[in-house]
Design a protein around this motif. Structure first.
Motif, PDB file in Angstrom:
ATOM      1  N   UNK A 517      14.809 -40.218 -16.637  1.00 50.42           N
ATOM      2  CA  UNK A 517      13.684 -39.722 -15.847  1.00 50.42           C
ATOM      3  C   UNK A 517      12.507 -39.337 -16.751  1.00 50.42           C
ATOM      4  N   UNK A 518      11.331 -39.876 -16.430  1.00 46.40           N
ATOM      5  CA  UNK A 518      10.138 -39.582 -17.221  1.00 46.40           C
ATOM      6  C   UNK A 518       9.826 -38.099 -17.231  1.00 46.40           C
ATOM      7  N   UNK A 519       9.939 -37.441 -16.082  1.00 51.23           N
ATOM      8  CA  UNK A 519       9.624 -36.009 -16.003  1.00 51.23           C
ATOM      9  C   UNK A 519      10.536 -35.196 -16.911  1.00 51.23           C
ATOM     10  N   UNK A 520      11.786 -35.613 -17.013  1.00 52.99           N
ATOM     11  CA  UNK A 520      12.723 -34.892 -17.882  1.00 52.99           C
ATOM     12  C   UNK A 520      12.397 -35.121 -19.346  1.00 52.99           C
ATOM     13  N   UNK A 521      11.979 -36.337 -19.685  1.00 56.06           N
ATOM     14  CA  UNK A 521      11.598 -36.607 -21.072  1.00 56.06           C
ATOM     15  C   UNK A 521      10.377 -35.764 -21.461  1.00 56.06           C
ATOM     16  N   UNK A 522       9.406 -35.700 -20.564  1.00 52.07           N
ATOM     17  CA  UNK A 522       8.208 -34.908 -20.848  1.00 52.07           C
ATOM     18  C   UNK A 522       8.532 -33.428 -20.891  1.00 52.07           C
ATOM     19  N   UNK A 523       9.443 -32.997 -20.036  1.00 50.83           N
ATOM     20  CA  UNK A 523       9.856 -31.599 -20.061  1.00 50.83           C
ATOM     21  C   UNK A 523      10.506 -31.226 -21.374  1.00 50.83           C
ATOM     22  N   UNK A 524      11.328 -32.131 -21.916  1.00 46.29           N
ATOM     23  CA  UNK A 524      11.959 -31.876 -23.218  1.00 46.29           C
ATOM     24  C   UNK A 524      10.912 -31.767 -24.315  1.00 46.29           C
ATOM     25  N   UNK A 525       9.858 -32.578 -24.240  1.00 40.52           N
ATOM     26  CA  UNK A 525       8.778 -32.502 -25.225  1.00 40.52           C
ATOM     27  C   UNK A 525       8.062 -31.163 -25.129  1.00 40.52           C
ATOM     28  N   UNK A 526       7.768 -30.722 -23.914  1.00 41.50           N
ATOM     29  CA  UNK A 526       7.021 -29.479 -23.720  1.00 41.50           C
ATOM     30  C   UNK A 526       7.800 -28.261 -24.188  1.00 41.50           C
ATOM     31  N   UNK A 527       9.102 -28.268 -23.988  1.00 45.82           N
ATOM     32  CA  UNK A 527       9.912 -27.102 -24.354  1.00 45.82           C
ATOM     33  C   UNK A 527      10.364 -27.132 -25.803  1.00 45.82           C
ATOM     34  N   UNK A 528      10.080 -28.227 -26.522  1.00 48.47           N
ATOM     35  CA  UNK A 528      10.488 -28.327 -27.908  1.00 48.47           C
ATOM     36  C   UNK A 528      11.868 -28.902 -28.102  1.00 48.47           C
ATOM     37  N   UNK A 529      12.554 -29.292 -27.017  1.00 51.95           N
ATOM     38  CA  UNK A 529      13.863 -29.918 -27.159  1.00 51.95           C
ATOM     39  C   UNK A 529      13.742 -31.307 -27.777  1.00 51.95           C
ATOM     40  N   UNK A 530      12.599 -31.942 -27.596  1.00 58.05           N
ATOM     41  CA  UNK A 530      12.330 -33.245 -28.207  1.00 58.05           C
ATOM     42  C   UNK A 530      11.098 -33.137 -29.087  1.00 58.05           C
ATOM     43  N   UNK A 531      11.127 -33.814 -30.230  1.00 57.24           N
ATOM     44  CA  UNK A 531       9.992 -33.802 -31.151  1.00 57.24           C
ATOM     45  C   UNK A 531       9.006 -34.926 -30.868  1.00 57.24           C
ATOM     46  N   UNK A 532       9.411 -35.887 -30.045  1.00 55.71           N
ATOM     47  CA  UNK A 532       8.521 -36.999 -29.728  1.00 55.71           C
ATOM     48  C   UNK A 532       8.927 -37.606 -28.391  1.00 55.71           C
ATOM     49  N   UNK A 533       7.920 -38.029 -27.617  1.00 54.96           N
ATOM     50  CA  UNK A 533       8.164 -38.702 -26.337  1.00 54.96           C
ATOM     51  C   UNK A 533       6.907 -39.440 -25.938  1.00 54.96           C
ATOM     52  N   UNK A 534       7.078 -40.567 -25.225  1.00 56.12           N
ATOM     53  CA  UNK A 534       5.935 -41.320 -24.735  1.00 56.12           C
ATOM     54  C   UNK A 534       5.198 -40.563 -23.645  1.00 56.12           C
ATOM     55  N   UNK A 535       3.866 -40.693 -23.643  1.00 57.13           N
ATOM     56  CA  UNK A 535       3.006 -40.013 -22.666  1.00 57.13           C
ATOM     57  C   UNK A 535       2.402 -41.066 -21.736  1.00 57.13           C
ATOM     58  N   UNK A 536       2.539 -40.932 -20.417  1.00 58.68           N
ATOM     59  CA  UNK A 536       1.883 -41.883 -19.508  1.00 58.68           C
ATOM     60  C   UNK A 536       0.380 -41.674 -19.524  1.00 58.68           C
TER      61      UNK A 536
END
Length: 624
Positions: A517-536
């Motif tokens: 899910x794109x929203x979950x990937x972006x959420x991980x980026x915002x919270x710092x759980x992910x260091x990189x993610x694609x942005x629509x």
């Protein structure tokens, strides 16, 4: 949104277009910018005269080569070349029977940007050429199988006065224009293509004559494409290469085999504490030197992927995401730095004339036990017995066809090409993974392709020794991969590259998590759980203003094009096929405004695309 005119006047069409652009946030732009000429009393652009100048390197869709007047002038030139009596009736383009021209355009179902591009093109062609466009969504796989490709049939046709034979037809170029796909179609924005900016010679697959490997639209070049590509192949200097390529790309700009629209960027959001990512085509080449906060070894570098990996076997992987996962633990032979210059990883390459290439391995490369040191023998065996075999069918097999390879020393080997190629490294053909000879030998002896594909050491990358920045801890087929820092990484001992290579990588761990899910990937980026993610693109502005995310616009080689079907089942609106006439493709290109497309659909996050190279390419035609 209505796909057909709501009234017969030009005024009604212009109002529709303004409202459409306004809905995209283009209010305040000149919605009719680039239109030249005065309007007559009936609301159509003045058609008197034929003074449109194309020039050596035309830039369709902007300035003097954009708008109703220029588009209709070019269309009239096409009408004169046609065997059928097309024309304009008031504001409408009409068929010989007097009916308004109606075309279809397909876009990728479920992809908002693709749909918006298709709708924008429909509005522009209605506005500037009086063509009614029906916008249709379609699944990409279905479009590829039923519309884009066809059963190879071969055949002959006359091209530029010479008989041309399709002796080796492919699904992507099944034969002359008379050979068609199962389903008829007019226009499409479903697929973009690669412009190959580092090695433009690779574009021969698209444009080296009418019978080249990849030509689903049935384009017949009117210039000597085959001769110019041969000149490029025979070039012995960069200057000779550039001269040939510039002429090729000027001709492609004029002929518009595909109507070129924009080149977009990948939008990637990063942890703002991360030091290293750049807005460069080669972003990531120096990943071992990246760090978060201070340049000390700590923490974990975590990213998210929209899809899982079907294999991590380096010999058979074709997926970009899996390629990233493999690349965490296993380097390939070389890369290109921020200046797009060759940078040796496992081996350096050199040549005097582009025909004979010498590979020189670093001497500090080791596989995991029991395989020992990496030598030239491992690479030569890989090429000769695997890639050049008639049973293994690896991903790299075609890259080594016709190449003679021989070992010349413990850490050196040579490759002799059938045809000299000064840009061979830039083609990525000589890019090899290191695989132990002893691991491969049992499969070679038994010609066991299935066993090679399913070998656990290859799938789990347990042979990689000091050849990557990390070692693979686990590959969970549905969840992703986890890694631990490789303390013995060979790049720590090299003299080239950033000084920080000596201490890299700067993360104790790494991971790639599959998050559909794109929203979950972006959420991980915002919270710092992910260091990189694609942005629509539609969320670029909000993330650019988010202090918890740093957004980078990273150039890609892929374009957005309008494909027009020049085969016999294209142009379904009437007799003949105007798409086959260069002047009509120029008219289409002149009717589609690139500035409003970039601002309205891409929110300013794209560049105008005039020929088959990005502007930063060494081989892009000059601005003069």
């Amino acid at each position: 949104m209505s796909r057909r005119p709501t009234a017969g006047s030009e005024t009604s069409r212009r109002v529709s277009r303004r409202r459409w652009l306004s809905a995209l946030g283009v209010t305040g732009l000149s919605a009719l910018a680039g239109c030249s000429g005065e309007e007559n009393e009936e609301g159509t652009a003045d058609s008197e005269g034929d003074d449109v100048t194309i020039g050596a390197f035309p830039r369709f869709g902007v300035d003097d080569l954009y708008g109703e007047t220029v588009a209709r002038t070019l269309a009239r030139r096409a009408f004169e070349e046609s065997d059928h009596d097309y024309g304009f009736d008031g504001g409408d383009m009409v068929t010989p029977e007097g009916d308004q021209v109606e075309l279809d355009i397909y876009h990728s179902a479920g992809q908002e940007t693709s749909q918006l591009v298709a709708e924008y093109i429909g509005q522009e062609l209605q506005e500037n050429l009086g063509i009614v466009v029906s916008v249709e969504a379609i699944d990409g796989t279905r479009f590829n199988n039923e519309y884009w490709t066809a059963e190879p049939a071969g055949g002959t046709d006359t091209v530029n006065g010479e008989e041309v034979e399709w002796a080796q037809p492919t699904p992507q170029n099944p034969g002359p224009q008379s050979v068609t796909s199962n389903e008829a179609w007019d226009m499409s924005v479903v697929f973009g293509l690669n412009t190959y900016p580092l090695n433009p010679l690779t574009n021969e697959v698209f444009f080296d004559g009418a019978n080249t490997v990849y030509n689903p639209v049935g384009y017949y070049p009117e210039f000597d494409a085959t001769g110019l590509f041969e000149t490029a192949r025979q070039a012995t200097s960069r200057d000779e290469l550039r001269e040939a390529f510039v002429e090729i790309f000027e001709n492609l700009a004029r002929e518009q085999p595909y109507v070129m629209l924009v080149l977009g960027d990948d939008l990637v959001g990063y942890n703002p504490e991360l030091n290293g990512p750049s807005e460069n085509f080669s972003n990531g080449w120096d990943f071992p030197a990246w760090y978060a906060g201070d340049p000390t070894v700590s923490g974990s570098y975590d990213t998210v992927s929209a899809a899982g990996f079907s294999t991590l076997n380096p010999l058979y992987n074709t997926e970009a995401g899996a390629g990233t996962a493999i690349g965490r633990v296993l380097d390939q032979g070389y890369t290109f730095d921020d200046d797009q210059e060759y940078f040796p990883l496992l081996y350096d390459m050199s040549t005097e004339n582009g025909e004979v290439w010498t590979f020189e391995l670093r001497e500090n490369l080791t596989f995991s036990d029991p395989y020992g040191q990496v030598t030239a023998a491992d690479f030569v065996y890989l090429v000769q017995e695997i890639h050049q075999s008639d049973w293994a069918n690896t991903v790299s097999a075609s890259s080594w066809e016709g190449v003679e390879v021989e070992q010349t020393g413990e850490f050196t080997f040579q490759a002799t090409l059938d045809t000299p190629a000064l840009l061979w490294p830039q083609s990525y053909d000589p890019l090899l993974y290191p695989i132990p000879r002893d691991l491969l030998e049992p499969y070679v002896e038994s010609e066991d392709v299935e066993g090679l594909q399913q070998d656990q050491e290859l799938l789990e990358l347990s042979f990689t020794g000091n050849l990557g920045a990390f070692t693979l801890d686990e590959w969970n087929r549905g969840a992703g991969t986890t890694y631990t820092r490789n303390d013995e990484y060979y790049l720590q001992e090299v003299d080239e590259g950033p000084d920080r290579f000596a201490d890299g990588p700067f993360f104790e761990e790494a991971s790639i998590s599959v998050v559909e899910e794109q929203a979950s990937r972006l959420g991980a980026l915002e919270t710092g759980e992910a260091d990189a993610a694609g942005i629509p693109p539609e969320q670029f502005q909000s993330y650019e203003e988010n202090e918890d995310v740093t957004v980078r616009e990273i150039p890609t080689p892929y374009n957005r094009i309008l494909s027009v079907n020049q085969r016999a089942n294209g142009w379904q609106t009437g007799p003949g096929n105007l798409f086959q006439i260069t002047a009509f493709r120029q008219a289409l290109a002149a009717a589609i405004g690139k500035d409003d497309l970039i601002q309205g659909v891409y929110r300013g996050l794209a560049d105008a695309h005039f020929t088959w190279q990005p502007r930063w390419s060494e081989f892009y035609p000059g601005e003069e």
